[in-house]
Design an enzyme around this catalytic site. Sequence first.
Site, PDB file in Angstrom:
ATOM      1  N   CYS A 149       0.836  -1.194   0.000  1.00  0.00           N
ATOM      2  CA  CYS A 149       0.000   0.000   0.000  1.00  0.00           C
ATOM      3  C   CYS A 149       0.878   1.254   0.000  1.00  0.00           C
ATOM      4  CB  CYS A 149      -0.913   0.022   1.226  1.00  0.00           C
ATOM      5  SG  CYS A 149      -2.064   1.427   1.220  1.00  0.00           S
TER       6      CYS A 149
ATOM      7  N   ASP B 192       0.422   3.763   1.673  1.00  0.00           N
ATOM      8  CA  ASP B 192       0.376   4.344   3.022  1.00  0.00           C
ATOM      9  C   ASP B 192       1.786   4.622   3.561  1.00  0.00           C
ATOM     10  OD1 ASP B 192       0.222   4.372   6.027  1.00  0.00           O
ATOM     11  OD2 ASP B 192      -1.910   4.071   5.608  1.00  0.00           O
TER      12      ASP B 192
ATOM     13  N   ARG C 237       2.958   4.699   6.384  1.00  0.00           N
ATOM     14  CA  ARG C 237       3.393   3.954   7.566  1.00  0.00           C
ATOM     15  C   ARG C 237       3.891   2.551   7.245  1.00  0.00           C
ATOM     16  NH1 ARG C 237      -2.333   4.529  10.349  1.00  0.00           N
ATOM     17  NH2 ARG C 237      -2.801   3.966   8.192  1.00  0.00           N
TER      18      ARG C 237
ATOM     19  N   HIS D 233      -2.297  -3.864   5.042  1.00  0.00           N
ATOM     20  CA  HIS D 233      -2.111  -3.436   6.438  1.00  0.00           C
ATOM     21  C   HIS D 233      -3.441  -3.082   7.067  1.00  0.00           C
ATOM     22  CE1 HIS D 233      -2.660   0.988   5.824  1.00  0.00           C
ATOM     23  NE2 HIS D 233      -2.433   0.623   4.578  1.00  0.00           N
TER      24      HIS D 233
ATOM     25  N   CYS E 130      -6.174   0.285   6.835  1.00  0.00           N
ATOM     26  CA  CYS E 130      -5.937   0.827   5.487  1.00  0.00           C
ATOM     27  C   CYS E 130      -7.083   1.764   5.087  1.00  0.00           C
ATOM     28  CB  CYS E 130      -5.821  -0.322   4.490  1.00  0.00           C
ATOM     29  SG  CYS E 130      -5.467   0.217   2.811  1.00  0.00           S
TER      30      CYS E 130
HETATM   31 CO    CO Z   1      -3.459   1.235   2.917  1.00  0.00          CO
END
Ligand code: CO
Length: 221
Positions: free
Chosen positions: A46, A48, A50, A102, A105
Amino acid sequence: MDEFEKIYSHLLEGNKNWVKNTLNEDPGFFQNLAKGQNPPVLWIGCADSRVPANQITGTNPGEIFVHRNIANMVVHTDMNMLSVLDYAVNVLEVKHVIVCGHYGCGGILAAMGNQQFGLIDNWLRHIKDVYQIYRKELESIPDKMKRADRLVELNVIEQVTDLCETSIIQNSWRKRQQPHVHGWVYDVGNGVIKDMNVSVRDNSKMLDIFKLGDEAGKYGL
Ligand code: CO
């Protein structure tokens, strides 16, 4: 310098420090990397912020070839994903491909709702397709966050399946019995990766309709 500028200059400062510290530990680090890459793993994760592939797996530059998009999707008409996959599998000859989702998400959460977010709704639509497949299981989970966590897991499992169904993976299995394809879910709340134990290394369990035989040219099609 105002806060706005600080965010930006912080990155270049960070780079200087990183180069210095890395050279302190290993003076030949960059010279070695400059010779070329031979990563044994492709990561589809992803976007993302993090979930950085190298940091969470304790690996270094040069060890993982990375593709990231919103909600770690394997969309079989996505030229970007297919180009990364083809290069990783056929040129770099990676041994493993990992789809890593994750918990928490945002893409999954958005796909579970009805609010419009704009262009991205068309991308999230692929997650709604996954929801539809597992609707019964998902709707039997009363807690919304737990339902979202389960959709994160099921989405990873579906993306592993989609990946295996690509001609790129199937042809590579036929030619060189690799890569092995895996599904993981990362917990941003504690840093731990959960192996979904859905690893695939051949098409023995694949639905017949998705199995690809020899290339059509051989039969004059
Ligand atoms: Co995500």
